[in-house]
Design a protein around this motif. Structure first.
Motif, PDB file in Angstrom:
ATOM      1  N   ARG A   2       0.837  -1.200   0.000  1.00 16.31           N
ATOM      2  CA  ARG A   2       0.000   0.000   0.000  1.00 16.31           C
ATOM      3  C   ARG A   2       0.869   1.246   0.000  1.00 16.31           C
ATOM      4  NH1 ARG A   2      -3.575  -3.335   3.923  1.00 16.31           N
ATOM      5  NH2 ARG A   2      -4.867  -4.312   2.365  1.00 16.31           N
ATOM      6  N   PRO A   3       0.300   2.329  -0.554  1.00 15.36           N
ATOM      7  CA  PRO A   3       1.160   3.480  -0.847  1.00 15.36           C
ATOM      8  C   PRO A   3       2.024   3.967   0.313  1.00 15.36           C
ATOM      9  CG  PRO A   3      -1.029   3.803  -1.754  1.00 15.36           C
ATOM     10  CD  PRO A   3      -1.074   2.518  -1.005  1.00 15.36           C
ATOM     11  N   LEU A   4       1.469   4.091   1.492  1.00 13.46           N
ATOM     12  CA  LEU A   4       2.261   4.671   2.576  1.00 13.46           C
ATOM     13  C   LEU A   4       2.765   3.633   3.563  1.00 13.46           C
ATOM     14  CD1 LEU A   4       0.261   7.934   3.342  1.00 13.46           C
ATOM     15  CD2 LEU A   4       2.269   7.640   1.930  1.00 13.46           C
ATOM     16  N   GLU A   5       2.526   2.371   3.282  1.00 13.86           N
ATOM     17  CA  GLU A   5       2.921   1.355   4.248  1.00 13.86           C
ATOM     18  C   GLU A   5       4.258   0.729   3.885  1.00 13.86           C
ATOM     19  OE1 GLU A   5      -1.009  -0.439   6.263  1.00 13.86           O
ATOM     20  OE2 GLU A   5      -0.528  -1.166   4.293  1.00 13.86           O
ATOM     21  N   PRO A   6       4.925   0.200   4.881  1.00 10.39           N
ATOM     22  CA  PRO A   6       6.203  -0.447   4.613  1.00 10.39           C
ATOM     23  C   PRO A   6       6.026  -1.794   3.939  1.00 10.39           C
ATOM     24  CG  PRO A   6       5.619  -0.656   6.922  1.00 10.39           C
ATOM     25  CD  PRO A   6       4.569   0.199   6.302  1.00 10.39           C
ATOM     26  N   VAL A  63      11.661  16.376  -3.674  1.00 13.37           N
ATOM     27  CA  VAL A  63      10.193  16.381  -3.721  1.00 13.37           C
ATOM     28  C   VAL A  63       9.677  16.001  -2.330  1.00 13.37           C
ATOM     29  CG1 VAL A  63       8.139  15.398  -4.819  1.00 13.37           C
ATOM     30  CG2 VAL A  63      10.259  15.619  -6.132  1.00 13.37           C
ATOM     31  N   ASP A  64       8.818  16.863  -1.805  1.00  7.95           N
ATOM     32  CA  ASP A  64       8.286  16.649  -0.464  1.00  7.95           C
ATOM     33  C   ASP A  64       7.482  15.341  -0.415  1.00  7.95           C
ATOM     34  OD1 ASP A  64       7.454  18.835   2.004  1.00  7.95           O
ATOM     35  OD2 ASP A  64       6.308  16.961   1.822  1.00  7.95           O
ATOM     36  N   LYS A  65       7.648  14.617   0.696  1.00  2.00           N
ATOM     37  CA  LYS A  65       6.964  13.330   0.823  1.00  2.00           C
ATOM     38  C   LYS A  65       5.449  13.458   0.833  1.00  2.00           C
ATOM     39  CE  LYS A  65       8.913   9.466   3.299  1.00  2.00           C
ATOM     40  NZ  LYS A  65       9.545   8.976   4.496  1.00  2.00           N
ATOM     41  N   LYS A  66       4.965  14.558   1.349  1.00  2.00           N
ATOM     42  CA  LYS A  66       3.521  14.699   1.497  1.00  2.00           C
ATOM     43  C   LYS A  66       2.928  15.724   0.542  1.00  2.00           C
ATOM     44  CE  LYS A  66       2.791  12.575   5.842  1.00  2.00           C
ATOM     45  NZ  LYS A  66       2.010  12.548   7.063  1.00  2.00           N
ATOM     46  N   LYS A  67       3.707  16.130  -0.441  1.00  2.00           N
ATOM     47  CA  LYS A  67       3.140  17.025  -1.449  1.00  2.00           C
ATOM     48  C   LYS A  67       3.056  16.280  -2.766  1.00  2.00           C
ATOM     49  CE  LYS A  67       4.353  21.569   0.257  1.00  2.00           C
ATOM     50  NZ  LYS A  67       5.234  22.707   0.025  1.00  2.00           N
ATOM     51  N   ASN A 108       8.687  10.421  -1.692  1.00  2.00           N
ATOM     52  CA  ASN A 108       7.283  10.651  -2.020  1.00  2.00           C
ATOM     53  C   ASN A 108       6.687   9.396  -2.693  1.00  2.00           C
ATOM     54  OD1 ASN A 108       5.212  11.396  -4.134  1.00  2.00           O
ATOM     55  ND2 ASN A 108       5.355  13.340  -3.030  1.00  2.00           N
ATOM     56  N   PRO A 109       5.603   8.870  -2.139  1.00  2.54           N
ATOM     57  CA  PRO A 109       5.063   7.592  -2.641  1.00  2.54           C
ATOM     58  C   PRO A 109       4.615   7.624  -4.105  1.00  2.54           C
ATOM     59  CG  PRO A 109       4.045   8.172  -0.552  1.00  2.54           C
ATOM     60  CD  PRO A 109       4.869   9.348  -0.957  1.00  2.54           C
ATOM     61  N   ILE A 262     -11.741  15.223  -5.358  1.00  8.20           N
ATOM     62  CA  ILE A 262     -10.987  14.013  -5.018  1.00  8.20           C
ATOM     63  C   ILE A 262      -9.847  14.377  -4.060  1.00  8.20           C
ATOM     64  CG2 ILE A 262     -11.557  12.627  -7.037  1.00  8.20           C
ATOM     65  CD1 ILE A 262      -8.911  13.685  -8.252  1.00  8.20           C
ATOM     66  N   LEU A 263      -9.319  13.348  -3.418  1.00  5.54           N
ATOM     67  CA  LEU A 263      -8.325  13.562  -2.373  1.00  5.54           C
ATOM     68  C   LEU A 263      -6.926  13.205  -2.830  1.00  5.54           C
ATOM     69  CD1 LEU A 263      -9.741  11.833   0.822  1.00  5.54           C
ATOM     70  CD2 LEU A 263      -9.351  14.261   0.501  1.00  5.54           C
ATOM     71  N   SER A 264      -5.968  13.942  -2.311  1.00  8.78           N
ATOM     72  CA  SER A 264      -4.597  13.492  -2.470  1.00  8.78           C
ATOM     73  C   SER A 264      -4.381  12.362  -1.470  1.00  8.78           C
ATOM     74  CB  SER A 264      -3.646  14.630  -2.136  1.00  8.78           C
ATOM     75  OG  SER A 264      -2.429  14.086  -1.713  1.00  8.78           O
ATOM     76  N   SER A 265      -3.824  11.247  -1.943  1.00  8.90           N
ATOM     77  CA  SER A 265      -3.607  10.151  -1.001  1.00  8.90           C
ATOM     78  C   SER A 265      -2.442  10.458  -0.069  1.00  8.90           C
ATOM     79  CB  SER A 265      -3.367   8.841  -1.741  1.00  8.90           C
ATOM     80  OG  SER A 265      -2.830   9.081  -2.991  1.00  8.90           O
ATOM     81  N   LEU A 266      -1.691  11.516  -0.359  1.00  9.66           N
ATOM     82  CA  LEU A 266      -0.492  11.778   0.430  1.00  9.66           C
ATOM     83  C   LEU A 266      -0.775  12.563   1.702  1.00  9.66           C
ATOM     84  CD1 LEU A 266       1.908  12.723  -2.481  1.00  9.66           C
ATOM     85  CD2 LEU A 266       1.457  10.501  -1.458  1.00  9.66           C
ATOM     86  N   ASN A 267      -1.789  13.426   1.659  1.00  7.11           N
ATOM     87  CA  ASN A 267      -2.002  14.260   2.837  1.00  7.11           C
ATOM     88  C   ASN A 267      -3.478  14.427   3.195  1.00  7.11           C
ATOM     89  OD1 ASN A 267      -2.905  15.977   0.852  1.00  7.11           O
ATOM     90  ND2 ASN A 267      -1.049  17.207   0.815  1.00  7.11           N
ATOM     91  N   ASN A 268      -4.330  13.626   2.540  1.00  2.00           N
ATOM     92  CA  ASN A 268      -5.757  13.652   2.855  1.00  2.00           C
ATOM     93  C   ASN A 268      -6.415  15.001   2.611  1.00  2.00           C
ATOM     94  OD1 ASN A 268      -6.265  11.080   3.382  1.00  2.00           O
ATOM     95  ND2 ASN A 268      -6.815  11.353   5.538  1.00  2.00           N
TER      96      ASN A 268
END
Ligand code: CUO
Length: 670
Positions: A2-6, A63-67, A108-109, A262-268
């Motif tokens: 999953r995108p943000l999981e290890p 590139v910022d991880k959450k942008k 950044n995922p 729609i949502l960014s999956s990186l920062n909700n």
């Protein structure tokens, strides 16, 4: 996975393997009782420890991880290019897997997903590695997000098998007061956006030359996007809207607003919207500093080059924009790709346009807002401004095409081959020939793979999309010579605009939408050629777009899916036909059989089987499979009063009247 999981799974020799990184997205998870093995356990046969790799220097990635990561942004593109190189340089599969796991946790995922997928697409040793469809990796970018909460609840609280299928709402971005909303089913279609994401994945703009340097990539950038604009315009006529107006005056306010929701999956956070009448401003942000004046200068220089018939390369040499290479060079200049002969002079018009439009709501970052949908290849096609911007880009290409000499008799004709008729008929019914049918359909997409810290198994949601009854073409041909080959080129052409006014031949040729292109073997005498709509060389089947790769239940199913991985690129089959209208909209169905001796491409590589959508996406590791200019014969000015008269001039062409009837009902998923 999953995108943000290890951790992520890979496949090696047909076996699943769990690859564990030596550190986690956040170290907090490492010591906690999260049972990674059981979470991934169902389809994991083997666990392999991560290979000890020499830790790469990733300091070039800012590139910022959450942008948002944007392929239209010059900085992001350059950093992605370097990361792709790093992935391709890994000497063997296990080093690549170790490297990927190491990198995944640190950057950044979305950037990771892009670079990793490009590497998997291009490494010879990753043919068996599956990449899940993007809509299932990052579902919040593709579906209305309020259902994601329900999806998580359903997946967590309800046992697999008892879970209900969630309903993704329709028409959630605007009400009918906004006329552009009539096209939302096209702009916000999941398959359409997945195709666009995949196309840019198969044809990256920056990176190692093995990834960039593909046959006629600049021309294909032009042609695939030209066809999107033609399709969009035809779709507008079906909905009683005029053709899209090019966004060519960058100083003028943009009347079309857009609020994607729609949502960014990186920062909700939701992707930012754009109010009606926003005006482009100079960008002055950490992500880039671009000016409207620069965009205008680049546009002028490109127009000058087209008028003069040559571009000037970085060493000052003149490179002609001739009929063989001109469009390809222009594609690489305008997109731009690394193959642009002079980025300093011609800039990065199309990409920077996307980027500036993506920050129009906050050009100097004072509100700390991130980019809008126009900045992301996975979401850009949702916004009406995408089509206005690409119409402007397309008009530049068209100016070049209009300066090319017209095709001559010999190029257009196929002596001794007479196409007597073409007909399209709905398969499996006693319906009228040349009357096709469209309607709404519900289909399922699995959201589970993209829900971080979400459920095991599947959580299906159903979405409503345009669909058509499958149909078949019948082409009757008389060949007065010996056995020979030809290429059937089928286009659907509008007859009238949104007000019912007839279109000129010149308008029609630019609105012609390619339906199919395939080789035919002609016997001496009469030939009856049959071709099903689902065989089209621009589309991929529904299953290819949406089936969850990781969830294939049998090894055979997984193998089959992995073979078709490259082929995630392709226009969705359910969008092959324009919607038509309830009264029945009139079209011309055009076919040409061209002489194969002018079409043939001798491939030097024997490539993959994967060529379903070769017209839009090319063939993996092979030359583009048609020697003619893309869009032939409609890419150049034609002579004739109208399409029928033009087609009557040549024996190897035929035109039929075709009606597309739209039935405003929703058919449940099959
Ligand atoms: Cu595909 Cu503008 O290039 O989006």
């Amino acid at each position: 996975q999953r995108p943000l999981e290890p951790a992520f799974t890979s496949r090696d020799n047909g076996k699943s393997a769990l690859v564990l990184p030596d550190s986690y997205y956040t170290d907090r998870y490492k010591g906690e009782a999260i049972e990674l093995e059981s979470r991934f356990g169902d389809n994991v046969d083997t666990k392999i420890p991560l290979r000890d790799i020499k830790k790469p220097d990733l300091s070039f990635i800012t590139v910022d991880k959450k942008k948002h990561f944007s392929l239209f942004n010059e900085k992001h593109k350059t950093q992605a290019g370097r990361l792709i190189q790093l992935f391709l340089d890994a000497p063997d599969l296990s080093t690549f897997a170790g490297l990927a796991a190491y990198v995944k946790d640190r950057i950044n995922p979305v950037m990771f997903q892009y670079c990793y997928t490009v590497a998997v697409e291009h490494r010879p040793d990753t043919k068996d590695v599956n990449v899940p469809p993007i809509a299932q990796q990052f579902p919040s970018q593709f579906v209305e997000p309020s259902i994601l909460k329900d999806a998580r609840a359903e997946g967590t609280l309800i046992r697999q098998g008892n879970r209900m299928v969630l309903d993704i709402p329709r028409n959630y971005t605007a009400n009918p007061r906004e006329l552009e909303q009539r096209l939302s089913y096209f702009r916000e279609d999941i398959g359409v956006n997945m195709h666009h994401w995949h196309w840019h994945l198969v044809y990256p703009g920056r990176g190692p030359s093995t990834v960039i340097n593909k046959d006629r990539r600049g021309e294909l950038f032009y042609y695939m996007h030209q066809q999107i604009i033609a399709r969009y315009n035809v779709e507008r006529y079906c909905n009683a809207l005029p053709s899209v107006r090019p966004y060519n005056n960058l100083r003028e306010p943009i009347p079309e607003g857009y609020f994607p929701k729609i949502l960014s999956s990186l920062n909700n956070r939701t992707y930012p919207g754009r109010t009606a009448s926003a005006t482009l401003q100079d960008l002055n942000r950490e992500e880039g500093t671009n000016t409207v004046a620069d965009m205008e200068r680049w546009t002028d220089r490109i127009h000058l080059a087209i008028d003069q018939g040559f571009v000037t390369d970085a060493r000052g040499n003149q490179v002609p924009l001739d009929e063989q290479r001109g469009i390809d060079i222009l594609g690489n200049i305008i997109e731009p790709s690394d193959l642009s002969p002079n980025p300093q002079l011609y800039g990065a018009l199309h990409g920077v346009g996307h980027d500036m439009l993506a920050y129009i709501h906050d050009p100097d970052a004072r509100f700390l807002e991130d980019l809008a949908v126009m900045g992301d290849v996975a979401t850009a096609m949702r916004d009406p401004i995408f089509y206005r911007w690409h119409c402007n880009i397309d008009n530049i290409f068209k100016k070049h095409k209009a300066l090319m000499r017209q095709y001559n008799q010999q190029e257009l004709d196929f002596s001794g081959v007479r196409v007597n008729s073409i007909e399209a008929k709905i398969s499996s019914s006693r319906s009228q020939p040349n009357t096709l049918l469209t309607y709404w359909q519900k289909s399922d997409v699995d959201l589970a793979a993209g829900l971080d810290f979400g459920p095991n198994g599947n959580v299906f949601a159903s979405f409503t999309h345009l669909q058509h009854a499958p149909f078949e073409y019948t082409i009757n041909v008389t060949n007065s010579g010996g056995p020979r080959r030809g290429t059937a080129r089928i286009f659907l052409c509008p007859k009238t605009d949104e007000r019912g006014a007839p279109l000129s031949l010149n308008d029609v040729r630019q609105l012609a939408i390619e339906m199919d292109k395939f080789t035919v073997n002609l016997q001496a005498g009469p030939n009856m050629i049959k071709r099903r709509s689902d065989e089209s060389t621009i589309t991929i089947p529904f299953e290819r777009s949406f089936r969850r790769v990781g969830a294939a239940d049998t090894p055979q199913a997984t193998d089959e899916l992995s073979r078709f991985r490259f082929c995630g690129c392709g226009w969705p089959q359910h969008m092959l036909l324009p919607k038509g209208n309830e009264a029945g909209m009139q079209f011309d169905l055009y076919v040409m059989i061209s002489d194969y001796t002018g079409d043939e491409v001798r491939q030097t590589n024997q490539g993959d089987v994967c060529g379903d959508a070769s017209s839009f996406c090319g063939l993996k590791d092979q030359l583009y499979p048609d020697r003619r200019s893309m869009g032939f014969p409609f890419d150049r000015v034609l002579t004739g009063q109208n399409l029928s008269q033009f087609a009557q001039t040549y024996g190897n062409m035929s035109v039929s009247n075709l009606t597309i009837k739209f039935n405003d009902t929703i058919v449940d998923r099959t």
